[in-house]
Design a protein around this motif. Structure first.
Motif: not given
Lengths: 424, 283
Positions: A1-26
């Motif tokens: 099976m071809t791997k499904k490509k999943i992009a998890l996107i967050s629009y953040n302020w001031a160069n922050h990154f998304s902890l929530a998306l980190g949890y989803l992936k983990a």
């Protein structure tokens, strides 16, 4: 099976990154089948720095099968713009939204924006992993609790999913190497839920029970974050950092023993009323440089209306102790709470200014989906903008013109009170 | 709403304003050591330096510096702003720690402003000074004070627009001329408030009693900072005040005004919509 490509996107302020998306992936990658059959990429975009066309161009190169967006009241407009254009250009891409802006009103979003496929409500880790399994052909949509989705022109809302009982089930995105700590924008979460039930806030109502990440895991996260010499400051996202002294003592001990590069904690959310000299010492041990606290308003009727905890003398004493001991205090006030008037708001401002916190922050009430205020808005005769960020427009004793003037006055006071003189 | 400790630096001024409220025009510059001693009595974390014209003192940067060393968090200067047409001097004062400025503007054009300031060239110096402050890339706060008198009443809205174009953070409309009927002033005040709010800049009035400001109470500066001003004014209640809900909070009208116009225009406020909330602020 071809791997499904999943992009998890967050629009953040001031160069922050998304902890929530980190949890989803983990959490998703815990599952062998998902790990073997997907490529999950987290993409943090800067809300101000990038326009939607750039994001679309970037995604066109990655060719994802599924795109998930982390949605808040401050970024939903950009999320919807991106999703709409993406779906127009690539109709096969599945668009999934999660986050506090959309979760509580998923049906509304799906009915209004036909280009959205699924909305996740509530905590997303398990739900997202199950959704990925659905896209991999393992289960059906009907089986997934906590989603609302489009099905043959209908919007179907599945039953809610209960919050995850044991947070041990969610791997740490830091310890898994999914998120890399960076200076100023690294957040650690030691528990979920809130001891308070403020009616304007999402947290207490929807995640009422306190659930803790294991101490050992928190300790390892703290050690990892503080092992980066370039991380000079970091934060905790806990709703009330000092809600219990024994717990604060434990966390302060972990920070003190891991703090080899002198990193500082900034802007942790606390309850000033709980601050005594012992708390101050623990804050110092934890290298807390600045804290943020309420009270949002000091008026009794308003406090009652929004179920906000405030004890005037203890609050004053807490602010004094913190300031006297070199810990900067940011005190928050909200304009437009039900029960306030223009001059009741002024009373709150005067009261707070007399306490001399380092910084005063004024914000206008956001009547957020999923909060009690959102649900009780008719009862309070609260009018607000249905469109995010859901700003309050009027309350019975706080008409639009007065709210508008209060905002303009607050803007001027903010400039004057919070001024930082230039030093050569 | 912030309480500022007031420090008088001396009487000399390079303007000679017709309506200058200062009764200490002829008083000499205050000795630096006396100023430093005043700074020791720290009943607030904010200080306002006023005169005369503070920028005439060569040691102003030293005074500002001393205030900063004493731990004052906000150092405000009451000035005509003329000296700040010199960016080098502005840099000296701001580097010393002054970031808040309250500047007086008498007119929207040189003729009117200089007629009232009685100082040739003062208009463009003041305007350039404000522009220079606005252009500084650091944190700063600029409040423009517009004194109202019979000569500039018809220009009031233009002065407000000028202030807005200069990037002010706050505007204060201040009654200066007791020979001007408040009823005549009121329409211009209302227009000015609307123009300023429309442009998202906070605006306050000074010297207008509650009874005339019904519906516009939010803009009465005395609610926030009290009726005590830098320059002493004599107020009096009149017989209608006895029935007014605000009688405990409002000092009445300026004595000189009542002598000129009488008190017939002042009607008591029987049931002020926001009276209770305002009263609490005074308590």
């Amino acid at each position: 099976m071809t791997k499904k490509k999943i992009a998890l996107i967050s629009y953040n302020w001031a160069n922050h990154f998304s902890l929530a998306l980190g949890y989803l992936k983990a959490y998703a990658l815990k599952n062998d089948f998902i790990r073997q059959n997907t490529d999950i990429e987290i993409i943090d975009f800067d809300t101000e720095g990038l326009n939607v066309q750039q994001v679309i161009y970037y995604l066109a190169q990655r060719k994802p099968d599924i795109v998930g967006f982390s949605s808040y009241c401050w970024n939903i407009e950009k999320v919807l713009d991106t999703a709409r254009i993406l779906k127009t250009l690539h109709p096969h891409i599945k668009i999934v939204l999660g986050g506090p802006e959309v979760g509580p009103i998923g049906s509304k979003y799906l009915k209004e924006y036909a280009f959205l496929d699924v909305v996740i409500k509530g905590e997303g880790e398990i739900t997202f992993a199950e959704l990925v399994k659905y896209y991999l052909g393992q289960i059906s949509l009907e089986e997934i609790a906590g989603i609302t989705y489009q099905s043959n022109g209908q919007v179907i809302e599945n039953p809610d999913r209960l919050p995850i009982e044991n947070l041990r089930e969610i791997p740490s995105p830091y310890l898994e190497g999914i998120l890399i700590p960076r200076d100023k924008v690294t957040y650690i979460e030691t528990y979920r839920g809130c001891i308070f039930r403020c009616h304007y806030c999402f947290e207490g109502k929807n995640l009422p029970k306190l659930r803790f990440f294991p101490d050992e895991r928190v300790k390892r996260e703290i050690e990892l974050v503080m092992s980066h010499p370039e991380v000079k400051t970091f934060h905790f996202v806990d709703t009330v950092f000092n809600f219990r002294k024994d717990r604060l003592e434990k966390i302060a001990g972990m920070i003190a023993s891991a703090n080899r590069y002198g990193a500082e904690l900034r802007t942790v959310e606390i309850i000033a009323e709980f601050v005594d000299m012992e708390t101050v010492e623990l804050f110092k041990k934890a290298h807390v440089r600045s804290i943020e606290t309420g009270p949002q308003t000091v008026n009794e009727d308003t406090l009652k209306n929004v179920n906000r905890y405030y004890k005037a003398e203890q609050f004053r004493n807490g602010v004094r102790l913190l300031e006297e001991n070199g810990i900067e205090v940011t005190a928050d006030l909200i304009i437009g709470l039900p029960g306030d008037t223009f001059f009741k708001f002024v009373k709150s401002v005067k009261t707070l200014m007399d306490m001399k916190p380092t910084t005063l922050v004024f914000s206008i009430l956001h009547v957020l989906p999923g909060t009690i205020l959102y649900e009780k808005s008719r009862e309070f005769d609260l009018k607000f903008d249905d469109k995010a960020p859901h700003l309050v427009l009027s309350a019975p004793d706080f008409p639009f013109e007065d709210i508008d003037k209060a905002v303009i006055m607050a803007f001027s006071l903010d400039k004057e009170y919070n001024i930082k003189p230039f030093s050569a | 709403m912030l309480r500022y400790k007031k420090i008088f630096l001396g009487g000399p001024c390079n303007n000679n304003c017709i309506y200058c409220p200062a009764d200490h025009k002829d008083s000499p510059q205050v000795d630096f050591s006396a100023i430093r001693n005043s700074l020791d009595q720290k009943e607030s974390d904010s200080v306002v330096l006023h005169g005369g014209e503070p920028t005439l003192r060569k040691d102003l940067p030293d005074i500002v510096n001393a205030a900063r060393d004493k731990g004052f968090r906000r150092i405000k200067l009451l000035t005509n702003g003329r000296a700040f047409s010199n960016t080098h001097y502005l840099g000296q004062v701001m580097n010393a720690g002054c970031s808040l400025f309250e500047i007086t503007l008498w007119g929207s054009n040189p003729n009117l402003h200089e007629y009232l300031s009685r100082a040739a060239g003062s208009f463009w110096e003041t305007i350039t000074g404000i522009e220079n402050i606005s252009a500084v890339p650091h944190d700063k706060f600029v409040c423009l004070r517009i004194p109202i008198c019979k000569e500039n009443l018809s220009d009031l809205e233009n002065i407000v627009i000028t202030a807005l174009n200069l990037g002010t953070n706050r505007i204060i409309l201040s009654m200066q001329d007791p020979a001007l009927s408040l009823q005549e002033v009121l329409p211009h005040i209302i227009n000015s408030i609307n123009i300023s709010i429309f442009n998202r800049v906070w605006i306050l009035t000074e010297g207008l009693p509650f009874c005339l400001m019904q519906g516009l109470e939010q803009h009465i500066s005395e609610i926030y900072s009290g009726w005590e001003t830098l320059y002493e004014k004599m107020y009096q209640h009149h017989k209608q005040c006895a029935e007014c809900v605000y009688k405990e909070l409002c000092p009445g009208t300026e004595v000189r005004y009542v002598k000129q116009f009488g008190d017939r225009e002042f009607l008591p406020v029987i049931a002020g919509k926001c009276f209770q909330d305002i009263k609490v602020l005074y308590d």
